[in-house]
Write an enzyme that holds these catalytic residues in place. Structure first.
Site, PDB file in Angstrom:
ATOM      1  CG  ASP A  81       3.997  23.273   4.641  1.00  0.00           C
ATOM      2  OD1 ASP A  81       5.223  23.480   4.706  1.00  0.00           O
ATOM      3  OD2 ASP A  81       3.479  22.686   3.683  1.00  0.00           O
ATOM      4  CD1 TRP A  82       7.652  29.338   4.166  1.00  0.00           C
ATOM      5  CD2 TRP A  82       9.400  27.955   4.364  1.00  0.00           C
ATOM      6  NE1 TRP A  82       8.775  30.087   4.060  1.00  0.00           N
ATOM      7  CE2 TRP A  82       9.873  29.274   4.173  1.00  0.00           C
ATOM      8  CE3 TRP A  82      10.333  26.925   4.517  1.00  0.00           C
ATOM      9  CZ2 TRP A  82      11.230  29.577   4.120  1.00  0.00           C
ATOM     10  CZ3 TRP A  82      11.674  27.231   4.462  1.00  0.00           C
ATOM     11  CH2 TRP A  82      12.119  28.535   4.271  1.00  0.00           C
TER      12      TRP A  82
END
Ligand code: BGC
Length: 757
Positions: free
Chosen positions: A297-298
């Site tokens: 994820d980011w």
């Protein structure tokens, strides 16, 4: 007789030929599939043999374009140079043929010309927005849910997108968590069906077709159980709970062929998901034999530093690659440290090779090596602009997503001839508010969004009046517009009040500790109610809200979520009865925040309360009921359905292959044609681990004309009765079961059977 025999033999031969043809087709398919597999493996192996370690690491590196982002961006002026050097494997937040082509051309200047993969959060449509995912689930209609994903893929792929970061399939029992709007709600059985439908929809006829986008099941895993509903928070749960409740939608997505998974921000039992070897290597890649790749994820690889799990990005890169995170979204830990780690002998180069191979295989399957500009067709993009078939679908699924919570005096549907209708509330003429958090519509699309005012006005008789007053803003204390709204109500025969949450109040990083109607909206409602005018209340939101005063006082309420580009038309279709609502809640609606987490499939406990009033030394609150305000699976129709006569084909279910059929009669006894979602729940009365008081095991959405009656049936097999025991064996156990059938999780029609081995 002879003729009969001859006919019989001809039929038999035809049958035989057909069977042979099918077998032949399957064989051809399998061999094509196998040879495609061999071909792609060979291609990727050849390519990898030419790649330097740095180029390999480049493939694991993903950057965001500058247009939109959901986390801190490291400003890095050199992105373009890096693309040209083959140091970037994928970009997110870069769309349109123009932009993707520009960047793909840069990638084609790199030594090995490995194409970029363009990813984007296509969560509820692309430029045409569909209802938010949670709303769509309220339709309990897998074919229309699949269609939304399909159409979103057709549109997004025309705009250069190869890969969507969807579906989000996190089970969540906590409406304080803003991301419930992206998922399928609280139930695993329903979540599994939705996961399959969305993966199928996005990937269409398979990666390689020009209108397929690669799906990404996220967030792996258990992100929806963040403590206190606070986003990015920790998760602590038993492995049994993990396997039984939170993992099945992911397993279903993998079985449905999902190309990728995204890991999650949370730690799970103390280990961040991104650095979680058990989740990514053991469960996903080993137990489930997942062949695609995992994107972080980011920034989540770097965030392991803040978690206190690693010291720095160097260590983060080592932990993440070892744990099976293949691509690094925006943390740059791989880019800056992975090659060094391999050169120093701290990371096995085979791990890097495995991650690169997984990513390149997906690029191959997408057809990007054959034609890196396959998704760069300006004519195709233009032809998808505002596609009328997609708009029609948005309107249909919008209406199907609406849940009618109350209609006590059958105020709805309204007549289109109603002389004066007042539309009051901050959502009346709002435009972007209809879209919801993950909208990728452009600001210049405002004219392409049907406001509620417009949708309602369009369907009213030419001689009727639609009076509008905003009344108040969504979330402040300003009451200066109250009087105008009261005056508008006084002039009306019926008032439609449209209240709720602004489009950015549910979503990522939008946890709320209070989930009441925000601002002064309830006060406005009370003032309008004092006028004595009949009120239809519409609630627009991304999560279950708490609105007890309204729920107890207002006789007509519809939950309209955030319905997307066609919101106004979908709402008008329901308000005026073009469509008879049939939506059912995908989450329990609490009475107060203190009840959260709240879900229908809880355990009985050793001290269950006999009823809502019993509070003394039982599992209950002294100041609140245990039951939700509106239960999971609940929703009304303009017509009435009687469900009766539950019959079981047998009372004893034996052995692995046995089947028990539950049949039930359903009759439309009201005045409208309509649909009902008949739901089947079971309860396993005694287990080696305690079992929920009810578990959804089947549902069917049935259309019945008024006066029509049908018998429908559900099959139950021992497979449906399996669960994880305390040592994580997936088993069924002998014993007594209850079956409940009805139109919500409060289903009371009951029967029982015994399972023996
Ligand atoms: C979200 C993901 C999303 C990613 C890219 C993250 O902040 O958690 O769900 O796909 O950003 O936008």
């Amino acid at each position: 007789m002879a003729i009969k025999e001859e006919l019989h033999s001809i039929t038999k031969s035809i049958f035989y030929i057909k069977k042979m043809k099918t077998i032949f087709r399957i064989l051809i398919f399998l061999s094509v599939f196998k040879s495609f597999g061999q071909e792609s493996e060979k291609f990727v192996a050849d390519l990898m043999s030419k790649m330097t370690l740095e180029e390999k690491v480049g493939q694991l590196n993903q950057y965001s374009g500058e247009w939109a982002h959901t986390g801190p961006v490291t400003k890095d002026g050199e992105k373009q140079t890096q693309i040209k050097k083959g140091m970037v494997g994928s970009m997110l937040n870069v769309t349109t043929v123009k932009h993707t082509t520009e960047l793909q051309k840069m990638a084609m200047q790199s030594r090995l010309k490995i194409p970029l993969l363009f990813g984007q959060d296509v969560i509820h449509g692309f430029r045409i927005n569909y209802p938010i995912p949670l709303a769509e689930v309220a339709s309990w209609d897998m074919s229309v849910i699949e269609k939304s994903a399909r159409y979103a893929a057709v549109e997004a792929s025309a705009y250069g997108v190869h890969w969507t970061f969807a579906p989000m399939i996190d089970i969540s029992r906590d409406p304080r968590w803003g991301r419930v709007m992206e998922g399928a709600g609280e139930d695993t059985f329903l979540g599994v069906q939705v996961a399959k439908a969305r993966v199928k929809g996005f990937q269409g006829n398979g990666l390689g077709s020009t209108d397929a986008v690669m799906a990404c099941a996220k967030h792996f895993a258990a992100y929806g159980a963040a403590v206190g509903g606070r986003d990015y928070n920790s998760v602590d749960m038993s492995l049994r709970q993990l396997y039984e409740t939170y993992l099945p939608p992911f397993k279903a997505a993998v079985d449905a062929g999902v190309g990728t998974l995204m890991n999650s921000f949370n730690d799970l039992n103390g280990v961040p998901a991104t650095g979680n070897k058990f989740l990514q290597r053991e469960v996903l890649k080993k137990q489930w034999d997942f062949k695609g790749f995992v994107v972080s994820d980011w920034g989540s690889i770097g965030e392991m530093i803040q978690h206190g799990f690693v010291k720095d990005n160097y260590q983060a890169a080592k932990v993440a690659i070892e744990a099976g995170s293949d691509m690094d979204m925006e943390s740059r830990s791989y880019k800056n440290h992975l090659a060094q780690l391999v050169n120093e002998g701290k990371v096995d180069s085979k791990l890097v090779d495995d991650a690169v191979r997984r990513i390149l295989l997906k690029k191959y399957e997408l057809g990007l090596f054959k034609d890196p500009f396959k998704f760069s067709n300006q004519k195709r993009e233009d032809s998808q602009f505002n596609n009328p078939a997609h708009r029609k679908h948005a309107r249909d699924i919008g209406a199907k997503s609406i849940v009618l919570l109350k209609n006590e005096k059958q105020l709805l549907p309204l007549s289109k001839k109603t002389k004066n209708i007042a539309l009051i509330g901050p959502f009346g003429k709002a435009v972007a508010e209809n879209l919801g958090f993950w909208s990728t519509s452009w600001p210049d699309d405002a004219s392409l969004i049907v406001s509620q005012f417009q949708g309602i006005r369009n369907q009213m008789d030419a001689n009727s009046n639609l009076i509008y007053a905003k009344g108040c803003n969504v979330n402040d204390s300003d009451k200066s517009q109250f009087n105008e709204a009261i005056e508008a109500a006084k002039k009306a025969d019926v008032v439609i009040m449209t209240l709720g949450e602004a489009h950015d109040m549910s979503g990522e990083a939008k946890s709320r500790s209070s989930i009441q109607l925000p601002g002064v909206q309830e006060e406005l409602l009370k003032e309008i109610h004092k006028t004595g005018k009949p009120i239809v209340l519409l609630i627009n939101a991304g999560r279950p809200l708490i609105f007890n005063w309204a729920a107890d006082t207002i006789e007509t309420i519809a939950y309209t979520w955030w319905l997307g580009s066609e919101a106004g038309n979908s709402i008008a279709d329901v308000v005026f009865g073009n469509y008879n609502p049939a939506g059912k809640l995908p989450m329990s609606f609490p009475r107060s925040e203190g009840q959260i987490p709240i879900y229908y499939n809880h355990y009985n406990t050793g001290r269950p309360a006999a009823n809502e009033n019993e509070t003394s030394y039982v599992s209950a609150y002294t100041d609140e009921k245990n039951s939700p305000k509106f239960p999971f699976g609940y929703g009304l129709s303009y017509t009435k359905f009687d469900i009766s006569n539950v019959k079981l084909s047998k009372t004893i279910l034996k052995s692995e292959n046995d089947v028990l059929t539950v049949s039930v009669a359903i009759e439309n006894t009201g005045n409208f044609d309509g649909e009902e979602v008949v739901q089947l729940y079971i309860r396993d009365l005694v287990g080696s681990v305690v079992r929920p008081v009810k578990e959804l095991k089947g549902f069917q959405k049935i259309f019945l004309k008024k006066g029509e009656k049908k018998e429908i049936s559900f099959d139950i097999t021992p497979e449906n009765l399996k669960f994880y025991d305390d040592t994580l064996n997936y088993i069924f156990e002998e014993g007594d079961f209850e079956v409940f059938v009805g139109n919500s999780s409060d289903a009371e029609l009951k029967s029982s059977f015994e399972l023996i081995k």
